[in-house]
Design a protein around this motif. Structure first.
Motif, PDB file in Angstrom:
ATOM      1  N   UNK A  96       0.832  -1.052   0.040  1.00 61.24           N
ATOM      2  CA  UNK A  96      -0.219  -0.006   0.029  1.00 61.24           C
ATOM      3  C   UNK A  96       0.853   1.163   0.131  1.00 61.24           C
ATOM      4  N   UNK A  97       1.949   1.121   0.708  1.00 62.84           N
ATOM      5  CA  UNK A  97       2.821   2.319   0.791  1.00 62.84           C
ATOM      6  C   UNK A  97       3.565   2.388  -0.744  1.00 62.84           C
ATOM      7  N   UNK A  98       3.829   1.467  -1.265  1.00 69.23           N
ATOM      8  CA  UNK A  98       4.252   1.728  -2.384  1.00 69.23           C
ATOM      9  C   UNK A  98       3.322   2.311  -3.755  1.00 69.23           C
ATOM     10  N   UNK A  99       2.117   1.827  -3.129  1.00 74.44           N
ATOM     11  CA  UNK A  99       1.027   2.503  -4.293  1.00 74.44           C
ATOM     12  C   UNK A  99       0.956   4.234  -3.748  1.00 74.44           C
ATOM     13  N   UNK A 100       1.199   4.310  -2.420  1.00 77.70           N
ATOM     14  CA  UNK A 100       1.305   5.854  -2.191  1.00 77.70           C
ATOM     15  C   UNK A 100       2.192   6.651  -2.751  1.00 77.70           C
ATOM     16  N   UNK A 101       3.457   5.748  -2.906  1.00 80.58           N
ATOM     17  CA  UNK A 101       4.554   6.635  -3.293  1.00 80.58           C
ATOM     18  C   UNK A 101       4.354   6.742  -5.105  1.00 80.58           C
ATOM     19  N   UNK A 102       3.746   5.807  -5.542  1.00 82.49           N
ATOM     20  CA  UNK A 102       3.587   5.872  -7.057  1.00 82.49           C
ATOM     21  C   UNK A 102       2.369   6.962  -7.255  1.00 82.49           C
ATOM     22  N   UNK A 103       1.495   7.209  -6.309  1.00 81.88           N
ATOM     23  CA  UNK A 103       0.378   7.871  -6.495  1.00 81.88           C
ATOM     24  C   UNK A 103       1.060   9.681  -6.259  1.00 81.88           C
ATOM     25  N   UNK A 104       1.862   9.648  -5.387  1.00 84.84           N
ATOM     26  CA  UNK A 104       2.582  10.790  -5.202  1.00 84.84           C
ATOM     27  C   UNK A 104       3.714  11.353  -6.225  1.00 84.84           C
ATOM     28  N   UNK A 105       4.403  10.376  -6.569  1.00 80.92           N
ATOM     29  CA  UNK A 105       5.455  10.663  -7.363  1.00 80.92           C
ATOM     30  C   UNK A 105       5.521   9.992  -8.903  1.00 80.92           C
ATOM     31  N   UNK A 106       5.343   8.632  -8.573  1.00 84.55           N
ATOM     32  CA  UNK A 106       5.263   7.917  -9.823  1.00 84.55           C
ATOM     33  C   UNK A 106       6.337   8.401 -11.014  1.00 84.55           C
ATOM     34  N   UNK A 107       5.648   8.378 -12.215  1.00 86.05           N
ATOM     35  CA  UNK A 107       6.360   9.114 -13.458  1.00 86.05           C
ATOM     36  C   UNK A 107       5.867  10.679 -13.415  1.00 86.05           C
ATOM     37  N   UNK A 108       5.332  11.295 -12.480  1.00 89.29           N
ATOM     38  CA  UNK A 108       4.874  12.708 -12.454  1.00 89.29           C
ATOM     39  C   UNK A 108       6.166  13.743 -12.773  1.00 89.29           C
ATOM     40  N   UNK A 109       5.909  14.569 -13.548  1.00 86.39           N
ATOM     41  CA  UNK A 109       6.822  15.724 -13.599  1.00 86.39           C
ATOM     42  C   UNK A 109       6.976  16.520 -12.255  1.00 86.39           C
ATOM     43  N   UNK A 110       7.826  17.402 -12.236  1.00 84.43           N
ATOM     44  CA  UNK A 110       7.864  18.172 -11.006  1.00 84.43           C
ATOM     45  C   UNK A 110       6.526  19.070 -10.806  1.00 84.43           C
ATOM     46  N   UNK A 111       6.255  19.717 -11.837  1.00 81.53           N
ATOM     47  CA  UNK A 111       5.197  20.527 -11.977  1.00 81.53           C
ATOM     48  C   UNK A 111       3.662  19.812 -11.844  1.00 81.53           C
ATOM     49  N   UNK A 112       3.511  18.540 -12.233  1.00 84.27           N
ATOM     50  CA  UNK A 112       2.454  17.844 -11.719  1.00 84.27           C
ATOM     51  C   UNK A 112       2.543  17.593 -10.319  1.00 84.27           C
TER      52      UNK A 112
END
Length: 957
Positions: A60-76
């Protein structure tokens, strides 16, 4: 006072103690895993109720990290932290292991007290290289501010270069949440925003008090900037999101203080107006937008109306307005650009629209039209707040009076860079103060130049006639002299055109920048244009003109038989040349489109596509106010300018761009020195020292001193080769000494007085060119070496200021920015933009760009032609890339029988961690029953595909 030789460690301890005193709790975190663990603990505690005492599992924490950062740009990531009108502040939703939905709160952007503020230091991150960060400020366990320190006897800009290195080498996972950087050597302290792409040392900011006094010392800076409530406001409230360029901007202190003063006035004195005097080029539009947004959210006003003048609403300005404001749920543009007054009336009637952006002309039409009377009458006694940009231009006429008469309970806030005083008052006798009552905040041109937010000016007065020119500018005692005949004689104009052609390269850094020539009349503009065509037949300097034409102008009678000198006929002739030059199809019948294209070419002036540039734009009044372009460096003047008109015109040239642009360059062919001195005194509140750059004599002395310093390091260019054997310290001395030469030469080269004879026996043009090559060799030998040592060279902390040597790197970000700025509102312009970008793609020499060239070309051919006028090109590109990536993954999945969901997940893992998850891949292969060799071959193929996919489709990273 702290010891001048205070060590970096001692400075760090002092800074940590200061933050503790301000309410930040020290936490002991030593590495990246510690950051993750600490954030996880606080997230569990913060969401205890939603979690129902069932803390997050590892998956679940891995999903949190993916939702927070994942492949997002710094802008996103930055947008996610703050939320928007359609997305709540600092919240995410994930699926729990039992597939139930779980909402998690990780930041409260409204109440600063509902967050935890901590500080840690010396966190080690092992990535491509091992880096240790000085001080990290945490909010709810997230690294939000990164502070890099240097000891007091070291230039603080070394910390800036260190930030760049750290960010490029090891900022990953939660460190991608860093929103702000602070750099300091104890005595000098600056802050700047994080973001995608390159960081620019020209955009690091001072922090000040409300009266614009620097708070440079680390203690004074911290007491104000790191006050918990202030830091929270900077993070949650005083940022701007530029949707078109996908970047977050942090507001500067004077912008923050002005916004707060407006909001305070609106809340505490709703019956009193006010104005903000922020000098031209200081970012008034951003401040006024932010003030409008907060007033709409935090006051009881029925409507907040951002009122602009239609003449300011060029295509780029309109895009800026829309890019700064969040989109509605329906993704409608925030700014209505139509001429349809009914759209404005609908917004005024709608209870869902609290903030309206419109022109004063459309507002005047609405209240004057009887058909809207029944709709608008209920608003007459409601509280309405008006924000008026460039107040001095649009607010002194009948339209403003009409608006005031209609809205009985209105409050007005004006923004101006050049207020109207008694000295420069117009015919109606009203000043800015009589119109707006109270000055709420002031930030003068001397402050902006001091803070490096705008540039100073180099002004050269070129004598073009034998008489004293001041006698020819309208003095009563010589009124009998035909001044027009003297000043507009063909002989004089020819001399000026020849002077411009001969010197344009040197004043514009070999046309890296462009220029405006402002003249007295449309007739004179056309004369100048014809002379440029005659005296520059090979079109070495690309020149055009633009002005508003009149059907029955005064000179039509005298110019009978010379139609090319009457304004409309003449302009049509110019536009015909323009169409041939730029492959467009304009005329005076679609003047607005011609204006937009000229504006765009002036702003997008590029070394990579010189045939698409305008080098000199001849104007009468247009483009002298409200036009902002960092690539505009020079104003040629052949007209009478005075007071606010003079300052506004000069200020077109002084936008900060890079090291190669040291000041705004003014070349005056009329004697306007007295007018300049008077205007500078008035708008600098009596202190004009900062306005002017050093004289030629002063710069020449500086040049000679810099040459002497260089010769202490190397006597001749070939001596640089020997420095490589002496180590980094010797190379560092050369870099600093020759960089100083480049900086001074860049300033002195624009002066007509400059000649190499003044340096005879000391330095030559040949030596300069040879040393440029050696300087470039030093840089590339350090940074193009794949075996760059893990231990950073001392030269890593030096800013080479390479834009003094070279310009415009054609890379992925450059191309993507061009794509995002395509003008889809006009088919001819759109096609011209597409062809320009495709030419650049065909000649791409960047390996990274070549991998994406085919993809971008297909987007230009298949998608762009289908876009409508209000479509967002950036959003369309993102959607296209996602569709193409998904299609590629689907095809690969069918070929290899590896589930598309697994490949998608591993692409995200690779983007986040820099490698796919071997454990997951092995499980998939084992379940499919592959043998050892098959598994090895397939794994290699899958990993290769994932790497190629990330490289090809991650265009915005």
């Amino acid at each position: 006072m702290p010891d001048e030789y205070q060590s970096e460690a001692e400075l760090e301890k002092q800074f940590m103690r200061k933050l503790n005193a301000l309410g930040y709790k020290s936490v002991h975190i030593r590495d990246e895993q510690g950051i993750l663990n600490h954030f996880r603990d606080l997230l569990n505690t913060r969401n205890k109720e939603n979690l129902k005492d069932n803390d997050l599992s590892d998956t679940e924490f891995e999903r949190v990290l993916n939702a927070l950062v994942g492949s997002k740009t710094l802008y996103e990531i930055a947008q996610q932290l703050r939320g928007s009108d359609v997305q709540p502040y600092g919240k995410i939703v994930i699926n729990r292991d039992d597939n139930s939905e779980l909402y998690l709160d990780f930041f409260d952007g409204k109440d600063f007290e509902n967050n935890i503020y901590e500080v840690t230091h010396q966190v080690t991150v092992n990535a491509a290289y091992t880096n240790r960060y000085d001080v990290t400020v945490l909010v709810n366990g997230l690294p939000i501010v990164q502070v890099e320190l240097k000891r007091r006897d070291v230039d603080f800009t070394q910390a800036f270069n260190q930030v760049i290195r750290y960010r490029d080498e090891s900022f990953r996972q939660l460190y991608r949440f860093v929103q702000l950087f602070v750099i300091s050597n104890g005595s000098d302290t600056r802050y700047f925003a994080n973001g995608d792409g390159k960081l620019n040392s020209n955009f690091i900011f001072y922090w000040t008090d409300v009266n614009n006094h620097w708070l440079n010392d680390i203690d004074a800076f911290s007491a104000s900037f790191f006050d918990v409530k202030r830091l929270h406001s900077l993070i949650a409230k005083y940022t701007i999101f530029d949707g078109d360029h996908q970047r977050m901007m942090i507001m500067r202190p004077y912008q923050v203080y002005a916004t707060e003063a407006i909001v305070k006035q609106a809340k505490e004195h709703p019956d009193e107006n006010g104005y903000v005097w922020h000098t031209t080029g200081s970012g008034k539009t951003i401040t006024s937008f932010k003030a409008s947004r907060i007033l709409a959210q935090e006051t009881d006003a029925k409507k907040v109306i951002f009122l602009i003048d239609r003449s300011d609403l060029d295509i780029q300005t309109s895009k800026n307005f829309n890019s700064y404001l969040p989109k509605t749920v329906s993704n409608e543009p925030a700014l209505d650009q139509t001429t349809n007054t009914r759209k404005l009336v609908e917004q005024l009637r709608s209870s869902d629209t609290s903030l309206i952006i419109t022109t004063i002309q459309k507002m005047n039409n609405a209240i004057a039209n009887d058909r809207y009377k029944d709709i608008l009458t209920p608003l007459q006694d409601q509280r309405i707040i008006f924000i008026e940009d460039e107040a001095h231009r649009s607010q002194f006429g009948e339209m403003r009076k009409n608006v005031n008469r209609w809205f009985h309970n209105s409050q007005h806030f004006g923004f101006t860079g050049t207020p109207i005083f008694a000295e420069n008052v117009g015919p109606d006798g009203r000043t800015t103060e009589t119109l707006y009552n109270k000055e709420l905040h002031k930030y003068l041109i001397k402050d902006a130049i001091r803070d490096h937010n705008v540039l100073g000016f180099s002004i050269q007065y070129i004598n073009t006639i034998n008489r004293k020119e001041e006698l020819l500018d309208g003095n009563d005692e010589v009124s009998a002299i035909d001044t027009k005949e003297v000043l507009e004689s063909d002989d004089r104009l020819r001399k000026i055109v020849k002077h411009i052609i001969n010197n344009h390269n040197s004043v514009t850094h070999k046309k890296h920048y462009n220029a405006i020539l402002t003249v007295q009349s449309t007739e004179l503009a056309l004369k100048y244009y014809r002379l440029f065509k005659e005296l520059d037949p090979i079109n070495a300097v690309k020149v055009t003109t633009i002005f508003t034409w009149a059907a029955n102008e005064d000179t039509n009678e005298e110019n009978q038989g010379k139609e090319d000198l009457t304004s409309r006929h003449g302009l049509d002739s110019v536009i015909k040349d323009y169409n041939q030059q730029y492959n467009t199809s304009f005329s005076t019948d679609n003047f607005k489109d011609y204006f937009s294209d000229v504006s765009k070419r002036m702003k997008e002036h590029s070394d990579a596509t010189p045939n698409d540039n305008i080098d000199i734009l001849i104007v009468v009044n247009m483009f002298l106010t409200g036009f902002d372009s960092p690539r505009l460096s020079t104003l040629y003047v052949d007209k009478k300018l005075q007071w606010h008109g003079l300052i506004q015109a000069f200020s077109r040239t002084n936008r900060v761009e890079g090291h190669a642009k040291p000041f705004g360059n003014i070349v005056a062919y009329r004697d306007i020195k007295r007018n300049t001195d008077d205007a500078v005194q008035l708008f600098s509140a009596g202190s004009s020292e900062a306005f002017f750059v050093p004289s030629y004599a002063e710069l020449l002395n500086d040049y000679k001193e810099a040459v002497s310093n260089l010769h202490e390091v190397v006597q001749k260019p070939e001596d640089v080769d020997k420095l490589f054997d002496l180590g980094d310290d010797a190379l560092k001395e050369f870099v600093i000494a020759f960089r100083s030469i480049l900086q001074i030469h860049n300033k002195i080269r624009v002066y007509d007085d400059f000649t190499w004879k003044d340096l005879a026996g000391e330095f030559t043009d040949g030596e300069l060119q040879s040393l440029r090559g050696k300087y470039s060799t030093v840089y590339h030998s350090l940074y193009d070496n794949n075996d760059h040592p893990e231990k950073a060279s001392v030269l890593d902390d030096i800013d080479f200021e390479l834009d003094l040597l070279a310009v415009d790197k054609i890379d992925v970000r450059y191309i993507v920015n061009l794509v995002k700025s395509i003008n889809v509102e006009n088919e001819d312009n759109m096609n011209a933009d597409r062809q320009k970008i495709k030419r650049l793609l065909d000649n791409a020499d960047s390996p990274e760009l070549r991998t994406k060239a085919e993809l971008l070309s297909k987007f230009l051919d298949e998608v762009v032609p289908t876009l409508k006028a209000n479509d967002n090109v950036s959003k369309a590109l993102s959607g296209y890339l996602e569709d193409q990536r998904n299609g590629s993954i689907k095809q690969f999945s069918e070929d290899t029988k590896v589930p598309a969901s697994v490949i998608n997940e591993q692409v995200g893992t690779y983007e986040f961690y820099g490698k796919p998850d071997d454990r997951v891949l092995n499980e998939v292969f084992n379940e499919a029953g592959y043998g050892f060799k098959e598994k090895l071959t397939l794994k290699k193929r899958v990993v290769s595909f994932i790497e190629d996919t990330v490289k090809k489709y991650n265009i915005f990273s």
